[in-house]
Design a protein around this motif. Structure first.
Motif, PDB file in Angstrom:
ATOM      1  N   VAL A   5       0.850  -1.186   0.000  1.00 28.12           N
ATOM      2  CA  VAL A   5       0.000   0.000   0.000  1.00 28.12           C
ATOM      3  C   VAL A   5       0.885   1.235   0.000  1.00 28.12           C
ATOM      4  CG1 VAL A   5      -1.792   1.266   1.219  1.00 28.12           C
ATOM      5  CG2 VAL A   5      -1.808  -1.231   1.239  1.00 28.12           C
ATOM      6  N   GLU A   6       0.790   2.014  -1.062  1.00 26.02           N
ATOM      7  CA  GLU A   6       1.662   3.172  -1.252  1.00 26.02           C
ATOM      8  C   GLU A   6       0.994   4.444  -0.756  1.00 26.02           C
ATOM      9  OE1 GLU A   6       3.199   1.204  -5.420  1.00 26.02           O
ATOM     10  OE2 GLU A   6       1.771   2.850  -5.367  1.00 26.02           O
ATOM     11  N   SER A   7       1.832   5.404  -0.388  1.00 26.43           N
ATOM     12  CA  SER A   7       1.357   6.745  -0.061  1.00 26.43           C
ATOM     13  C   SER A   7       2.422   7.750  -0.480  1.00 26.43           C
ATOM     14  CB  SER A   7       1.039   6.874   1.425  1.00 26.43           C
ATOM     15  OG  SER A   7       2.179   6.628   2.201  1.00 26.43           O
ATOM     16  N   GLY A   8       2.007   8.976  -0.623  1.00 28.15           N
ATOM     17  CA  GLY A   8       2.893  10.019  -1.133  1.00 28.15           C
ATOM     18  C   GLY A   8       2.582  10.262  -2.594  1.00 28.15           C
ATOM     19  N   SER A  21       6.076   6.316   0.491  1.00 28.40           N
ATOM     20  CA  SER A  21       6.090   5.232   1.465  1.00 28.40           C
ATOM     21  C   SER A  21       5.297   4.051   0.917  1.00 28.40           C
ATOM     22  CB  SER A  21       5.457   5.675   2.792  1.00 28.40           C
ATOM     23  OG  SER A  21       6.139   6.773   3.344  1.00 28.40           O
ATOM     24  N   CYS A  22       5.681   2.868   1.343  1.00 33.52           N
ATOM     25  CA  CYS A  22       4.951   1.670   0.950  1.00 33.52           C
ATOM     26  C   CYS A  22       4.983   0.691   2.113  1.00 33.52           C
ATOM     27  CB  CYS A  22       5.590   1.046  -0.287  1.00 33.52           C
ATOM     28  SG  CYS A  22       4.880  -0.553  -0.755  1.00 33.52           S
ATOM     29  N   THR A  77       7.811  -1.470   6.042  1.00 37.77           N
ATOM     30  CA  THR A  77       7.644  -0.273   5.220  1.00 37.77           C
ATOM     31  C   THR A  77       8.955   0.085   4.526  1.00 37.77           C
ATOM     32  OG1 THR A  77       5.890   0.589   6.644  1.00 37.77           O
ATOM     33  CG2 THR A  77       7.019   2.170   5.232  1.00 37.77           C
ATOM     34  N   THR A 112       1.700   5.268  -7.758  1.00 34.85           N
ATOM     35  CA  THR A 112       1.381   6.633  -7.345  1.00 34.85           C
ATOM     36  C   THR A 112       2.052   7.605  -8.318  1.00 34.85           C
ATOM     37  OG1 THR A 112       1.375   8.188  -5.481  1.00 34.85           O
ATOM     38  CG2 THR A 112       3.320   6.785  -5.699  1.00 34.85           C
TER      39      THR A 112
END
Length: 118
Positions: A5-8, A21-22, A77, A112
């Motif tokens: 699950v990625e973010s940024g 982040s992942c 992470t 992303t």
């Protein structure tokens, strides 16, 4: 089953910074490698950075000195700190889990978008 699950991601000006982040959900093993790939429009997906469970890293030449990959095994992470971003860094960035220093893993994030533009 492992699900990254990625973010940024988002829009940043040239010369700016961004962190991706992942986090791995499911039964991800901390002894496996983690990495980031990217794909720009009409180009093939390419390796950006990779990190082994021992912290050994590799980078594609175009990001050396600007990007830093790191990991927190306790949190499952992986991070990608991107500095001095350039328009040519614009791409969809994908988290990749598993594999080794030389090979990609079987688990991919959803991707992303990172856009570097003024």
């Amino acid at each position: 089953q492992v699900q990254p699950v990625e973010s940024g991601g988002g829009l940043v000006q040239p010369g700016g910074s961004m962190r991706l982040s992942c986090t791995a959900s499911g039964s991800f093993r901390s002894d496996e490698a983690m990495g980031w790939y990217r794909q720009a429009p009409e180009k093939q997906r390419e390796l950006v950075a990779k990190i082994t469970n021992e912290g050994i890293t590799r980078y594609t030449d175009s990001v050396k000195g600007r990007f830093t990959i790191s990991r927190d095994n306790a949190k499952s992470t992986v991070y990608l700190q991107m500095n001095d971003l350039k328009p040519e860094d614009t791409a969809v960035y994908y988290c990749n889990l598993g594999g080794s220093y030389y090979s990609m893993g079987n688990y991919w994030g959803q991707g992303t978008q990172v856009t570097v533009s003024s």
